[in-house]
Scaffold this active site. Structure first.
Site, PDB file in Angstrom:
ATOM      1  N   ASP A   1       0.807  -1.273  -0.008  1.00 32.30           N
ATOM      2  CA  ASP A   1       0.006  -0.036  -0.037  1.00 32.30           C
ATOM      3  C   ASP A   1       0.961   1.102  -0.181  1.00 32.30           C
ATOM      4  OD1 ASP A   1      -2.530  -1.396   0.124  1.00 32.30           O
ATOM      5  OD2 ASP A   1      -2.471  -1.331   2.273  1.00 32.30           O
TER       6      ASP A   1
ATOM      7  N   ASP B   1      -4.667  -3.067   5.126  1.00 33.08           N
ATOM      8  CA  ASP B   1      -5.155  -2.691   6.251  1.00 33.08           C
ATOM      9  C   ASP B   1      -6.617  -2.618   6.309  1.00 33.08           C
ATOM     10  OD1 ASP B   1      -5.707  -0.436   4.554  1.00 33.08           O
ATOM     11  OD2 ASP B   1      -4.454   1.065   5.383  1.00 33.08           O
TER      12      ASP B   1
ATOM     13  N   ASP C   1      -9.453  -5.986   1.963  1.00 36.59           N
ATOM     14  CA  ASP C   1      -8.118  -6.370   1.780  1.00 36.59           C
ATOM     15  C   ASP C   1      -7.840  -7.856   2.152  1.00 36.59           C
ATOM     16  OD1 ASP C   1      -6.830  -4.013   0.513  1.00 36.59           O
ATOM     17  OD2 ASP C   1      -6.205  -3.139   2.419  1.00 36.59           O
TER      18      ASP C   1
END
Length: 1060
Positions: A474, A782, A786
């Site tokens: 990310d 997070d 996901d």
């Protein structure tokens, strides 16, 4: 190979095997070998049973002591089913046991009433209490400001209603580990043989002299058992600590009007807890308010049905997950008074699992065990044959056995001694330390990784990380600091400079903007009593926008009370925006939207200028706004737009059920503002990315941000090295990637470095495409959405600060500081695990080969063995437990990050290891056999008494052999480096174990001769022993100059076998 995808040939991935046969064992296409365990995450119980049953194991208790107890897993499931069926009875038993310990403490309701209310989902009882507001008053809680929360208040609540903890099952005691060690079959055989030898010795020589042989073996076996038990017990304590860390969830509560982050164990009855998507419900409770709140109750009911919560279904159960929406709850029961608490108290967490290395090493141990058993059997037959045919000579040169003359007791005693030597050879030959070494290095690595801000949830992830070839990371919070600040703002068509200059805003526009900021948020603003300080909570994006509003003079609480939220659409990572509908006192309805700037802008048909005029969003104005967004994005700013529209109250659904399913209109919006937020790169992230790149691990950024923002950050972090790389296919939007076919995605996935405006499903598709291309993929995540990508990846890395509980539960490792530099350290630790195991294998197999060859050659040629049972048990202790402790706890070095990733089908024993192993084993065997056959001449002992000369010679062989292992432990530290002493002083455990081994060896030779059948050596013979051991150092250095072929030895032999 066996089909792991339900018979779909296009999904078979032969090289996706995480375990088995990479160690040189033979496998054939079309067959499914017992040691071929595919993804450890999803290995079935039947599959795990198969490889255990396939292993030739004399001491299964010890071999499998750190793998899943398959029987206990079934027992655990049955326990959960029973608890669900009999929760009330079990709770009543606990309450009866604690009767009298709890007092009501001035509250209007007691614990049993609260437990009954939530357990039975009794809506009528809740109404009798006056609804959630009346119940909160009984619990002395303000549903908006929470409890007082001072120490006295918390103590009082815990005394009245209990704490949010449950009685945990006690871990296994040290004596249980001693008992388990005693179940080692080979050790039991040795004790039986020792007992027989002890009885015969006392009978023939009397108790004063006759107990030494049998007593020595018994004592040596007991020492091995105790050392094994101590080592196992220490590892169990480390795993227990890991479980406690995993269960210690941190969450927000409202106390005294402010949001505080506390441990789940500190929750008390009466607490007001905000809930958002991905959170775990921390205790039983009642919903105060919620918007689109849906709960996944599968962990409690066993049914994977998502339950919507509202006024008609306000009861929340501890342990469930928030699947959608947000809200706040009033805690009514904690700890053992919840069904979740009963479940947790009745089952014990077990960290044990089959890791890929454990499976492979059990295969290696099985293979070597067969060889060891065969050798021991040969030795037994040869020695017994020589003895009973009169070829075994005594100290005086006469035959030890003469048919018809030798006493039966003497013959039996000698036969037992021969049998004992054969069994001891099995003890040394079977490398039980291999699986132990995996456990030790994993336990050590997990403890050290905690210090490096990584919490390991799944053991196999430690070693799998060493094979990672790509990391999909990310952007926000991982590569950047997650500390956002509004640095640029466009309100109307004008750019505000500075961005918090509210004087240029007309009153109407300012009012609408602040209303949208205050109402369309899951964050909050707490103002101190003096009104001088502000505490802002929420996600980094929420906090930045709320701070911007506060700078404009926003009174958060006042604005929240001026209008009523009638429905909300929580921020959605698919739509990249979130909205809220609010009802004003004059019955007007405003719908506010906030989200990705270009997506919200696309829904806007008008904007408000500085004169409060509503102007149409023509093509020219839209292009101006888009240019502003792109300009901000190229400077790595995150762009967020705020918009609203008015709505007729008559068009809003009137009943609760329709309102709950009402989709907020997202068309015909009026643009209020576009803000650009700066989130700087983390210090050190560029060097961490470079470190991974040098190590052959490709870093890819997958973000929901604008592609231009992602490009700017990628250039800053070093993921993109130059502007020349910043084009397709290196740079791609998620929508383009998802539109490709499977085959196209696989081709393009190799080239993608940055994916912008991606959804969680795009991340999942990327992971799947990379894995089909044989990559070992690590993924950071997070959000709740996901979870599929985290589960699909070889290693799922959840964020500890911003990550939701759903994401954490789907992950293998939790990055506690959300920092990419910690991810790079995890890669280094993963490689260290694999490297340490290889070091130990090289060391242990050297001892195996040398000890077996020396004893076999001596037994076959001379009818006697230079290393007796007690000596071999000491060597086994050095080789197994102490060797594993010394070599399996080597810290990672920078050298590990200058080599490519270890392939999952790479042989455990590389050509370099074979070279080192054979050189050392050949040297030890040659020198010690020369001493065995020519020692008397070399040491000038021919004139001595034959018995004494043999004892001196055998003592020297034993001493030199042990010292060779001590010196060779240093060689094993650096299998492919000349300087084996580099960094040795930093590993205090290694130095301590080497020192301890040396001291104990001196004590054995100088003071324990009666037990080990040795004699004291002169200082000259000590120097000879040290010199023999010392030669292994220069020999290893010279040996490392010998080149090794690129083709692995195991593959070479497999080709030969296939040809034949």
């Amino acid at each position: 190979m066996c089909d792991i995808n339900g018979g779909l040939p296009e999904l078979r991935r032969r090289s996706d095997v995480e375990a088995g046969n990479g160690d040189g064992l033979i496998y054939f296409d079309g067959e499914c070998g017992p040691f071929d365990i595919y993804s450890i995450k999803d290995a079935s119980v039947d599959r795990l049973k198969r490889w255990r049953q396939a292993a030739l194991v004399l001491n299964a208790t010890r071999r499998f002591r750190y793998t899943v107890d398959l029987k206990s897993e079934e027992d655990k499931k049955q326990t959960i089913r029973k608890i669900r069926a009999h929760a009330q009875i079990i709770r009543a038993a606990h309450l009866f046991r604690e009767a009298g310990a709890k007092v009501i403490g001035g509250y209007g309701v007691n614990q049993e009433q609260l437990a009954s209310l939530t357990r039975e989902h009794n809506l009528s009882a809740l109404q009798e209490y006056g609804g959630v507001k009346g119940l909160a008053d009984m619990l002395k809680t303000n549903i908006e400001r929470g409890i007082n929360g001072d120490d006295d208040d918390l103590v009082k609540r815990r005394n009245a209603f209990g704490s949010n903890m449950y009685p945990r099952k006690k871990g296994r005691s040290f004596w249980r580990f001693v008992w388990d060690a005693f179940h080692d079959t080979t050790l039991i055989i040795l004790i039986i043989a020792a007992a027989a030898s002890l009885g015969l010795g006392i009978k023939s020589e009397g108790i004063k002299e006759g107990w030494y042989d049998g007593g020595s073996i018994t004592l040596a076996v007991l020492i091995v058992m105790v050392v094994t038990a101590v080592s196992d017990y220490k590892q169990s304590l480390q795993f227990q600590h890991l479980n406690e860390e995993k269960q210690n969830i941190h969450l927000e509560v409202v106390r005294g009007g402010r949001r505080l982050k506390i441990s789940i164990f500190e929750i008390v009855v009466g607490d007001v807890v905000p809930l958002k998507i991905g959170d775990q419900v921390p205790a039983d409770g009642i919903l105060i308010f919620g918007h689109s709140l849906a709960i996944d109750e599968s962990s409690m009911t066993g049914e994977s049905k998502i339950i919507e919560k509202g006024a008609r279904a306000p009861f929340l159960m501890s342990g469930c997950k928030v699947a959608d929406g947000y809200g706040t709850m009033l805690v009514t029961s904690v700890g053992i008074n919840t069904e979740w608490g009963l479940l947790m108290a009745s089952i014990s967490e077990d960290n044990a699992e089959e890791t890929p290395l454990q499976v492979r090493l059990n295969g290696v141990a099985t293979f070597i065990g067969i060889v060891g058993l065969s050798v021991a059997l040969v030795v037994l037959i040869v020695l017994l044959t020589r003895y009973f045919t009169g070829h075994t000579k005594g100290p005086n040169g006469s035959a030890q056995f003469i048919a018809g003359k030798t006493k039966f007791s003497n013959a039996l005693d000698e036969a037992i001694k021969i049998f004992t030597v054969a069994v001891t050879i099995v003890v040394v030959a079977v490398p039980e330390g291999l699986p132990l070494a995996v456990t030790l290095t994993l336990a050590y690595s997990m403890r050290k990784m905690m210090a490096d801000k990584a919490l390991v949830r799944r053991l196999s992830a430690c070693e799998t990380m060493g094979s990672a070839t790509t990391i999909c990371s990310d952007k926000t919070g991982t590569l950047t600091m997650n500390q956002m600040t509004v640095v640029e703002a466009y309100v109307g068509i004008e750019k505000i400079d500075p961005p918090n200059n509210s004087s240029v805003l007309p009153p109407m526009l300012k009012s609408l903007l602040l209303e949208g900021i205050a109402q369309n948020t899951m964050g909050s603003v707490f103002v101190s009593e003096g009104g001088t300080t502000f505490e802002i909570s929420g996600s980094p994006t929420e906090k930045a926008i709320l701070q911007w509003g506060v700078n404009f003079g926003m009174n958060f609480d006042t604005i929240r009370t001026q209008s009523l939220i009638i429905n909300a659409f929580p921020f959605n990572s698919e739509k990249k925006c979130g909205g809220v509908a609010v009802k004003l006192p004059d019955s007007q309805v405003h719908i506010h939207w906030k989200g990705a700037a270009e997506i919200v802008l696309a829904s806007c048909t008008r904007y408000i200028d500085v004169n409060s005029d509503f102007l149409p969003m023509d093509e020219e104005k839209e292009m101006l706004f888009r240019k502003a967004i792109n300009d901000m994005a190229t400077r790595s700013l995150r762009c967020v737009a705020l918009a609203y529209r008015s709505y007729e109250m008559k068009n809003v659904p009137s009943n609760d059920e329709e309102l709950a399913h009402w989709e907020l209109p997202q068309n015909d919006l009026v643009l209020l503002a576009i803000v650009g937020m700066k989130d700087p790169c983390r210090p050190g992230v560029k060097s961490a990315v470079q470190l991974c790149t040098n190590a052959g691990v490709k870093v890819r950024m997958v973000t929901g941000d604008n592609l231009q923002t992602a490009k700017a950050i990628a250039l800053e972090c070093g993921i993109l090295r130059s502007d020349a790389e910043a084009n397709e296919p290196n740079l791609m939007e998620g929508r383009i990637f998802r539109a490709l076919s499977d085959a196209e995605r696989q081709d393009i996935a190799e080239k993608i470095l940055v994916m912008g405006r991606s959804s969680p499903n795009d991340k999942l598709l990327l992971v799947q495409a990379l894995r089909k291309r044989q990559h070992v993929v690590a993924v950071t995540g997070d959000g709740t959405n996901d979870a599929p990508a985290l589960h699909e990846a070889d290693i799922g890395l959840a964020m500890g600060i911003q990550g939701t509980e759903v994401a954490k539960e789907s992950s293998d490792i939790i990055i506690l500081d959300d920092n990419f530099a910690s991810v790079a350290k995890v890669v280094q630790w993963g490689r260290s695990v694999y490297s340490n195991i290889q070091k130990f294998i090289q060391f242990q197999l050297t001892v195996n080969v040398a000890a077996l060859v020396i004893n076999v050659v001596a037994a076959v040629s001379a009818g006697d063995v230079p290393l007796n049972a007690v000596q071999l048990l000491w060597v086994n202790l050095i080789m197994d437990t102490l060797g594993a402790l010394a070599l399996a706890t080597e810290p990672p070095t920078d050298h590990l990050m200058h080599r490519p990733p270890v392939g999952r089908r790479e042989p455990l024993i590389t050509n370099i290891m074979w070279r080192n192993l054979l050189i050392q084993a050949l040297y030890q065997v040659t020198v010690l056999l020369v001493l065995n056959f020519q020692g008397k001449s070399i040491l000038h002992l021919k004139a001595d008494n034959v018995y004494h000369a043999n004892r001196v010679k055998n003592t020297l062989i034993f001493n030199a052999f042990v010292l060779c292992q001590i010196f060779n432990e240093f060689n094993a530290r650096k299998p492919d480096e000349i300087n084996v002493f580099k960094g040795v002083t930093r590993n205090s455990l290694f130095m301590g174990i080497v020192g301890l081994t040396l001291v104990l060896q001196v004590i054995i030779i100088m003071f324990l001769g009666r037990f080990t059948s040795t004699v004291r050596l002169s200082w000259k013979l000590w120097l000879v022993s040290i010199a023999i051991g010392f030669v292994s150092w220069p020999l290893a250095m010279v040996g490392k100059l010998i080149p090794v072929p690129e083709t692995q030895v195991s593959k070479f032999f497999m080709r030969l076998l296939r040809r034949t």
